[in-house]
Design a protein around this motif. Structure first.
Motif, PDB file in Angstrom:
ATOM      1  N   GLN A  84       0.815  -1.211   0.000  1.00 17.99           N
ATOM      2  CA  GLN A  84       0.000   0.000   0.000  1.00 17.99           C
ATOM      3  C   GLN A  84       0.851   1.264   0.000  1.00 17.99           C
ATOM      4  N   VAL A  85       1.859   1.302   0.850  1.00 15.49           N
ATOM      5  CA  VAL A  85       2.588   2.546   1.084  1.00 15.49           C
ATOM      6  C   VAL A  85       3.838   2.649   0.216  1.00 15.49           C
ATOM      7  N   ILE A  86       4.719   1.642   0.293  1.00  9.70           N
ATOM      8  CA  ILE A  86       6.022   1.764  -0.366  1.00  9.70           C
ATOM      9  C   ILE A  86       5.908   1.534  -1.873  1.00  9.70           C
ATOM     10  N   LYS A  87       5.404   0.361  -2.261  1.00  4.58           N
ATOM     11  CA  LYS A  87       5.292   0.083  -3.691  1.00  4.58           C
ATOM     12  C   LYS A  87       4.122   0.829  -4.318  1.00  4.58           C
ATOM     13  N   GLY A  88       3.063   1.066  -3.536  1.00  2.17           N
ATOM     14  CA  GLY A  88       1.886   1.728  -4.073  1.00  2.17           C
ATOM     15  C   GLY A  88       2.020   3.237  -4.102  1.00  2.17           C
ATOM     16  N   CYS A  89       1.891   3.856  -2.921  1.00  5.21           N
ATOM     17  CA  CYS A  89       1.877   5.325  -2.859  1.00  5.21           C
ATOM     18  C   CYS A  89       3.192   5.937  -3.323  1.00  5.21           C
ATOM     19  N   PHE A  90       4.318   5.338  -2.921  1.00  5.35           N
ATOM     20  CA  PHE A  90       5.591   5.963  -3.275  1.00  5.35           C
ATOM     21  C   PHE A  90       6.011   5.645  -4.705  1.00  5.35           C
ATOM     22  N   LYS A  91       6.236   4.359  -4.991  1.00  4.67           N
ATOM     23  CA  LYS A  91       6.799   4.008  -6.293  1.00  4.67           C
ATOM     24  C   LYS A  91       5.810   4.243  -7.431  1.00  4.67           C
ATOM     25  N   GLU A  92       4.590   3.727  -7.303  1.00  9.57           N
ATOM     26  CA  GLU A  92       3.642   3.811  -8.413  1.00  9.57           C
ATOM     27  C   GLU A  92       2.986   5.181  -8.533  1.00  9.57           C
ATOM     28  N   HIS A  93       3.005   5.963  -7.455  1.00 10.34           N
ATOM     29  CA  HIS A  93       2.363   7.271  -7.510  1.00 10.34           C
ATOM     30  C   HIS A  93       3.386   8.403  -7.522  1.00 10.34           C
ATOM     31  N   LEU A  94       4.063   8.631  -6.409  1.00  9.90           N
ATOM     32  CA  LEU A  94       4.911   9.818  -6.296  1.00  9.90           C
ATOM     33  C   LEU A  94       6.041   9.829  -7.320  1.00  9.90           C
ATOM     34  N   VAL A  95       6.729   8.709  -7.472  1.00  8.12           N
ATOM     35  CA  VAL A  95       7.839   8.674  -8.432  1.00  8.12           C
ATOM     36  C   VAL A  95       7.325   8.902  -9.854  1.00  8.12           C
ATOM     37  N   ASP A  96       6.235   8.240 -10.204  1.00 11.54           N
ATOM     38  CA  ASP A  96       5.676   8.423 -11.547  1.00 11.54           C
ATOM     39  C   ASP A  96       5.136   9.835 -11.738  1.00 11.54           C
ATOM     40  N   TRP A  97       4.571  10.419 -10.689  1.00 13.07           N
ATOM     41  CA  TRP A  97       4.057  11.787 -10.814  1.00 13.07           C
ATOM     42  C   TRP A  97       5.193  12.789 -11.002  1.00 13.07           C
ATOM     43  N   VAL A  98       6.293  12.586 -10.304  1.00 13.84           N
ATOM     44  CA  VAL A  98       7.444  13.472 -10.493  1.00 13.84           C
ATOM     45  C   VAL A  98       7.960  13.367 -11.928  1.00 13.84           C
ATOM     46  N   PHE A  99       8.036  12.148 -12.436  1.00  9.04           N
ATOM     47  CA  PHE A  99       8.467  11.958 -13.826  1.00  9.04           C
ATOM     48  C   PHE A  99       7.504  12.657 -14.786  1.00  9.04           C
ATOM     49  N   ALA A 100       6.196  12.506 -14.534  1.00  6.01           N
ATOM     50  CA  ALA A 100       5.205  13.145 -15.404  1.00  6.01           C
ATOM     51  C   ALA A 100       5.311  14.664 -15.331  1.00  6.01           C
ATOM     52  N   TYR A 101       5.569  15.204 -14.135  1.00  6.49           N
ATOM     53  CA  TYR A 101       5.711  16.662 -14.014  1.00  6.49           C
ATOM     54  C   TYR A 101       6.897  17.167 -14.833  1.00  6.49           C
ATOM     55  N   ILE A 102       8.020  16.479 -14.744  1.00  4.77           N
ATOM     56  CA  ILE A 102       9.210  16.928 -15.477  1.00  4.77           C
ATOM     57  C   ILE A 102       8.957  16.894 -16.980  1.00  4.77           C
ATOM     58  N   ILE A 103       8.257  15.881 -17.456  1.00  3.12           N
ATOM     59  CA  ILE A 103       7.940  15.807 -18.890  1.00  3.12           C
ATOM     60  C   ILE A 103       6.975  16.925 -19.281  1.00  3.12           C
ATOM     61  N   LEU A 104       5.954  17.174 -18.448  1.00  4.35           N
ATOM     62  CA  LEU A 104       5.002  18.243 -18.748  1.00  4.35           C
ATOM     63  C   LEU A 104       5.668  19.615 -18.723  1.00  4.35           C
ATOM     64  N   GLU A 105       6.565  19.822 -17.793  1.00  3.74           N
ATOM     65  CA  GLU A 105       7.173  21.135 -17.607  1.00  3.74           C
ATOM     66  C   GLU A 105       8.242  21.435 -18.650  1.00  3.74           C
ATOM     67  N   HIS A 106       9.015  20.415 -19.041  1.00  9.29           N
ATOM     68  CA  HIS A 106      10.177  20.659 -19.895  1.00  9.29           C
ATOM     69  C   HIS A 106      10.073  20.025 -21.277  1.00  9.29           C
ATOM     70  N   GLY A 107       9.049  19.235 -21.519  1.00  9.52           N
ATOM     71  CA  GLY A 107       8.941  18.562 -22.804  1.00  9.52           C
ATOM     72  C   GLY A 107       9.672  17.228 -22.807  1.00  9.52           C
ATOM     73  N   GLU A 108       9.418  16.450 -23.846  1.00 13.59           N
ATOM     74  CA  GLU A 108       9.963  15.094 -23.911  1.00 13.59           C
ATOM     75  C   GLU A 108      11.489  15.089 -23.933  1.00 13.59           C
ATOM     76  N   THR A 109      12.083  15.883 -24.808  1.00 13.57           N
ATOM     77  CA  THR A 109      13.539  15.815 -24.987  1.00 13.57           C
ATOM     78  C   THR A 109      14.278  16.284 -23.745  1.00 13.57           C
ATOM     79  N   VAL A 110      13.960  17.499 -23.288  1.00 14.06           N
ATOM     80  CA  VAL A 110      14.637  18.030 -22.101  1.00 14.06           C
ATOM     81  C   VAL A 110      14.271  17.220 -20.864  1.00 14.06           C
ATOM     82  N   GLY A 111      13.011  16.791 -20.782  1.00 11.46           N
ATOM     83  CA  GLY A 111      12.569  16.022 -19.621  1.00 11.46           C
ATOM     84  C   GLY A 111      13.328  14.718 -19.469  1.00 11.46           C
TER      85      GLY A 111
END
Length: 581
Positions: A84-111
């Motif tokens: 629930q917490v480590i693999k779920g909330c952290f890995k599948e949510h927070l890490v993926d959300w940070v990756f998605a933010y960087i792609i949204l903010e900087h674009g595919e190439t720079v991200g």
């Protein structure tokens, strides 16, 4: 998944409370929990579709506990920290959300270029016992629970410079929640801190909504909602302490994985069966010895009682007097409690007798000089004799050497030996530990580690035992271990490079202390010699990367020499989290 199956709950609904699936993102306290009586009452008045859509109950499945008069499957549902917490909330949510933010903010190439830098930062983190090395960053195919735990320990310093401050704070409070929940001892104060961290996390995670990462919010994420119930779970079941619903998986580790690791990997089945048989026999023998009273007391108390029986006779010896403390054993610090004294006045507390101990390796290294001046030249510390003289003065005098006073000459030393490692044993029940909660780790200070680069570990050294947290500690990097005799006393020592905090408080964004190596007026490393008893355990320092661009050929072994400031990683393990706050 296992919980919703055994509780007959619709997927993406909470198995603990009847909160509607559309409202899972709201932070609420005192949520009503599901009960068997409530589910049966609803089944009598609602049709199957209404139960499914409105309450998340599968009416076609009867939980196995329904026939047990005093068991309610909903009340038996505890938290699942790993999934629930480590693999779920952290890995599948927070890490993926940070990756998605960087792609949204900087674009595919720079991200993707930024994520490449993050991967290099993860790979550049110094080694630490129990920490999984991320030589290729976080980009590999199959993630295990240990991989997710390892990433959690080092993720924040690697991404802090690429995400907004509120996103950093959200990750910080979530990690605080994880480590507080994982503690083996829970109090009302700890539960209050857990609730506070949850509130702050849910406040700051709105940054993922405002930046477009989660425009739909968090209502469809039962894993995020499950964190609400951990204060209730702790009050209901006690400290989770790594609880995972996959009990069969843990049994598989004990019965299959560990015996396989102990085998020579060639035709391992017979060896694994033999290991399991021997383990069972040892467990049975221990139970038998305990029943016979053979594990009570110590060899010293038994020998003393036998001696007194012979000297005084069985009739004159009152065994109760021995138990009441008339013949006290020597305490770990070498001082016996005086007759009639109050043990509490001497600092006696419940728990293990030894909270920490550091001992040198069994064998000294031979290829080193046997005189102090030559040894100082060998390590590039020509003033080593002066450091040892100051150390001996502090060891033999109650007051430190006054400022400005000349350092006394170093007395003659005998049996000078150098060691490449020392073993630290300390009380850490929240981490993987043995009987009594003791844990052991090796501190390295070697010019070549596995025929590769040098490895000089960092440690926590005691500064003021009356102050809690990192304010009562020093961070230092060990250059070598050595011992000598002076005046008939053996002194195990460490030559260290001191690190000092850059501020009086932890970093506001990350919650981690920041330290920097000390240098003298000539810009030379500020060294010191300390007794091994001053060392508490290993410390994990992670560079403050800032805007630095990590080159592709950067080596992990260079990290502690290439940067100016470092985070004191309190997330290295749970014991570090308890002492480095």
């Amino acid at each position: 998944m296992e919980q919703i199956v055994v509780a007959a709950i619709v997927q993406n609904w909470c198995v603990t409370c009847p909160t509607r699936r559309q409202n899972l993102q709201d932070f609420c306290e005192g949520l009503d929990v599901r009960t068997r009586e409530h589910a049966k009452s609803l089944a009598r008045v609602c049709n199957r579709k209404h139960l499914w859509d409105t309450y998340g109950i599968i009416n076609d499945i009867i939980p196995f506990s329904d026939d047990l008069p005093h068991a309610d499957i909903h009340e038996l549902m505890a938290g699942d920290l790993l999934h629930q917490v480590i693999k779920g909330c952290f890995k599948e949510h927070l890490v993926d959300w940070v990756f998605a933010y960087i792609i949204l903010e900087h674009g595919e190439t720079v991200g993707h270029g930024i994520w490449g830098q993050i991967d290099r930062r993860l790979a550049a983190v110094p080694t630490f016992p129990g920490l999984r090395p991320f030589h290729q960053g976080r980009d590999f195919k199959q993630w295990t629970g240990d991989d997710s735990k390892g990433l959690m320990k080092i993720f924040l310093p690697a991404v802090v410079n690429f995400i907004p401050p509120d996103m950093t704070r959200a990750i910080k409070y979530f990690m605080e929640f994880c480590y507080l929940v994982r503690r083996s001892i829970q109090t009302e104060d700890t539960v209050a801190r857990i609730t506070h961290c949850l509130e702050r996390y849910h406040h700051y995670r709105q940054i993922f909504v405002t930046t477009g990462v989660r425009p739909e919010g968090f209502s469809s994420l039962p894993l995020q909602h499950s964190a609400f119930h951990y204060p209730h779970h702790i009050r209901q079941f006690g400290a989770p302490n790594g609880l995972c619903s996959s009990i069969t998986e843990s049994k598989h580790i004990k019965a299959v994985k560990e015996p396989w690791r102990r085998s020579n990997k060639y035709n391992p089945l017979a060896q694994m069966l033999s290991t399991n048989q021997r383990t069972d026999k040892l467990a049975a023998a221990r139970m038998d010895f305990t029943d016979r009273g053979m594990l009570e007391g110590s060899c010293l108390s038994d020998a003393m009682q036998a001696f007194l029986s012979l000297a005084l006779g069985d009739d004159e010896l009152d065994s109760d007097e021995l138990e009441d403390g008339e013949f006290e054993e020597e305490q770990p610090n070498g001082n016996a409690i005086e007759d009639g004294g109050d043990p509490e006045d001497d600092g006696a507390v419940e728990g293990p007798k030894v909270l920490g101990d550091v001992s040198l390796a069994k064998r000294p290294e031979r290829a080193y000089p046997r005189t102090l001046p030559e040894l100082g030249t060998c390590f590039g510390v020509p003033h080593l004799p002066s450091l040892v003289a100051s150390f001996l003065y502090d060891q033999t005098h109650n007051e430190p050497l006054p400022d400005g006073s000349p350092t006394p000459p170093c007395p003659p030393l005998q049996h000078l030996n150098v060691y490449h490692s020392a073993a630290a044993t300390f009380y850490a029940p929240s981490d993987i530990s043995g009987i009594g909660g003791m844990r052991r780790e090796r501190i390295r200070a070697t010019p070549s580690w596995f025929n590769g680069p040098a490895r000089y570990d960092c440690v926590f050294a005691e500064n003021d035992s009356t102050v809690e947290g990192f304010r009562g500690l020093h961070a230092a990097r060990v250059q070598t271990f050595f011992s000598f005799e002076c005046g008939g006393v053996e002194y195990p020592c460490a030559l260290i490079h001191w690190y000092s905090p850059v501020a009086d408080e932890p970093d506001e964004l990350t919650g981690l202390w920041v330290v920097e190596p000390d240098f003298d007026t000539d810009n030379r490393p500020f060294y010191g010699v300390i007794h091994l008893d001053s060392i508490l355990r290993l410390a994990h320092l992670i560079p403050v990367f800032g805007d630095a661009v990590i080159p592709p050929d950067f080596q992990q072994s260079q990290s502690l020499d290439a940067f100016k400031t470092y985070y004191v990683n309190k997330y290295a393990d749970h014991h570090a989290h308890e002492i480095a706050f």
